[in-house]
Motif scaffolding. Structure first.
Motif, PDB file in Angstrom:
ATOM      1  N   ARG A  37      38.829  53.884  29.044  1.00  0.00           N
ATOM      2  CA  ARG A  37      38.660  54.835  30.328  1.00  0.00           C
ATOM      3  C   ARG A  37      37.643  55.062  30.843  1.00  0.00           C
ATOM      4  O   ARG A  37      36.571  54.624  30.408  1.00  0.00           O
ATOM      5  N   ALA A  38      37.897  55.556  32.127  1.00  0.00           N
ATOM      6  CA  ALA A  38      36.343  56.030  32.820  1.00  0.00           C
ATOM      7  C   ALA A  38      36.620  57.147  33.632  1.00  0.00           C
ATOM      8  O   ALA A  38      37.680  57.678  33.923  1.00  0.00           O
ATOM      9  N   THR A  39      35.618  57.831  33.874  1.00  0.00           N
ATOM     10  CA  THR A  39      35.250  59.175  34.493  1.00  0.00           C
ATOM     11  C   THR A  39      34.467  58.819  35.565  1.00  0.00           C
ATOM     12  O   THR A  39      33.571  57.882  35.546  1.00  0.00           O
ATOM     13  N   PRO A  40      34.390  59.659  36.811  1.00  0.00           N
ATOM     14  CA  PRO A  40      33.449  59.540  37.838  1.00  0.00           C
ATOM     15  C   PRO A  40      32.257  59.850  37.247  1.00  0.00           C
ATOM     16  O   PRO A  40      31.852  60.545  36.491  1.00  0.00           O
ATOM     17  N   GLY A  41      31.318  58.902  37.688  1.00  0.00           N
ATOM     18  CA  GLY A  41      29.751  58.920  37.160  1.00  0.00           C
ATOM     19  C   GLY A  41      29.512  58.083  35.939  1.00  0.00           C
ATOM     20  O   GLY A  41      28.236  58.278  35.440  1.00  0.00           O
ATOM     21  N   SER A  42      30.670  57.608  35.130  1.00  0.00           N
ATOM     22  CA  SER A  42      30.510  57.163  33.741  1.00  0.00           C
ATOM     23  C   SER A  42      31.042  55.807  33.802  1.00  0.00           C
ATOM     24  O   SER A  42      32.034  55.442  34.673  1.00  0.00           O
ATOM     25  N   GLY A  43      30.651  54.868  32.827  1.00  0.00           N
ATOM     26  CA  GLY A  43      31.102  53.609  32.918  1.00  0.00           C
ATOM     27  C   GLY A  43      32.511  53.572  31.949  1.00  0.00           C
ATOM     28  O   GLY A  43      32.882  54.605  31.469  1.00  0.00           O
ATOM     29  N   ARG A  44      33.156  52.627  31.991  1.00  0.00           N
ATOM     30  CA  ARG A  44      34.400  52.592  31.080  1.00  0.00           C
ATOM     31  C   ARG A  44      34.083  52.805  29.539  1.00  0.00           C
ATOM     32  O   ARG A  44      32.902  52.019  29.138  1.00  0.00           O
ATOM     33  N   ALA A  91      40.213  63.696  29.972  1.00  0.00           N
ATOM     34  CA  ALA A  91      40.715  63.579  31.297  1.00  0.00           C
ATOM     35  C   ALA A  91      39.783  62.365  31.728  1.00  0.00           C
ATOM     36  O   ALA A  91      38.611  62.291  31.757  1.00  0.00           O
ATOM     37  N   ALA A  92      40.593  61.210  32.439  1.00  0.00           N
ATOM     38  CA  ALA A  92      39.933  60.087  32.964  1.00  0.00           C
ATOM     39  C   ALA A  92      40.940  59.189  33.350  1.00  0.00           C
ATOM     40  O   ALA A  92      42.288  59.513  33.301  1.00  0.00           O
ATOM     41  N   VAL A  93      40.635  57.914  34.096  1.00  0.00           N
ATOM     42  CA  VAL A  93      41.459  56.840  34.351  1.00  0.00           C
ATOM     43  C   VAL A  93      41.515  56.079  33.324  1.00  0.00           C
ATOM     44  O   VAL A  93      40.570  55.437  32.685  1.00  0.00           O
ATOM     45  N   TYR A  94      42.450  55.848  32.737  1.00  0.00           N
ATOM     46  CA  TYR A  94      42.989  55.108  31.683  1.00  0.00           C
ATOM     47  C   TYR A  94      43.525  53.549  32.104  1.00  0.00           C
ATOM     48  O   TYR A  94      44.218  53.308  32.699  1.00  0.00           O
ATOM     49  N   THR A 113      45.726  54.416  35.212  1.00  0.00           N
ATOM     50  CA  THR A 113      46.722  55.511  35.453  1.00  0.00           C
ATOM     51  C   THR A 113      45.837  56.543  34.901  1.00  0.00           C
ATOM     52  O   THR A 113      44.952  56.830  34.071  1.00  0.00           O
ATOM     53  N   GLN A 114      45.872  57.652  35.844  1.00  0.00           N
ATOM     54  CA  GLN A 114      45.206  59.046  35.788  1.00  0.00           C
ATOM     55  C   GLN A 114      45.522  59.852  34.670  1.00  0.00           C
ATOM     56  O   GLN A 114      47.045  59.995  34.672  1.00  0.00           O
ATOM     57  N   VAL A 115      44.926  60.372  33.812  1.00  0.00           N
ATOM     58  CA  VAL A 115      45.366  61.235  32.874  1.00  0.00           C
ATOM     59  C   VAL A 115      44.568  62.797  33.154  1.00  0.00           C
ATOM     60  O   VAL A 115      43.138  62.691  33.198  1.00  0.00           O
ATOM     61  N   THR A 116      45.164  63.862  33.530  1.00  0.00           N
ATOM     62  CA  THR A 116      44.351  65.105  33.606  1.00  0.00           C
ATOM     63  C   THR A 116      44.649  66.037  32.663  1.00  0.00           C
ATOM     64  O   THR A 116      46.038  66.085  32.416  1.00  0.00           O
TER      65      THR A 116
END
Length: 119
Positions: A37-44, A91-94, A113-116
């Motif tokens: 998973r990845a979030t804005p500003g962070s790596g996977r 919450a992240a893109v998986y 796929t986005q998880v919110t």
């Protein structure tokens, strides 16, 4: 190897989601697959991995242990991630990913796929 995720969406904290990944193409090239998973500003970051065999050796990131479960349908080349007791920080893109046999890193990636998760 092509990977296609589905199952993302919006859920309240404490809720559950189940992600699926259909793996196609030269699947025989992969000896392991998993979820990142990845979030804005962070790596996977690694969420969970499983060996592509009947033993299905599983690994989980510490923060996911006891809440997330990875599983696979080997004959149909489908990978799953069941996520329970979701937290805001989940919450992240998986991404679904596959590792080529004999290689140290994951080589094949899905589109994500986005998880919110909301309060």
């Amino acid at each position: 190897v092509q990977l296609s995720e589905s199952g993302g969406g919006s859920v309240q904290a404490g809720g559950s989601l189940k992600l699926s990944c259909i793996i196609s193409g030269s699947t025989y090239l992969a000896c392991e697959w998993g979820w990142y998973r990845a979030t804005p500003g962070s790596g996977r970051e690694m969420v969970s991995t499983i060996s592509r065999d009947d033993w299905g050796n599983r690994k989980y990131a510490d923060s996911m242990k006891g809440r997330f479960t990875i599983s696979q349908n080997l004959p149909n080349h489908i990978l799953y991630l069941e996520m329970n007791n979701l937290k805001i920080e989940d919450a992240a893109v998986y991404y679904c990913a596959a590792k080529r046999c004999g290689r140290p890193d994951y080589n094949f990636w899905g589109q994500g796929t986005q998880v919110t998760v909301s309060t």
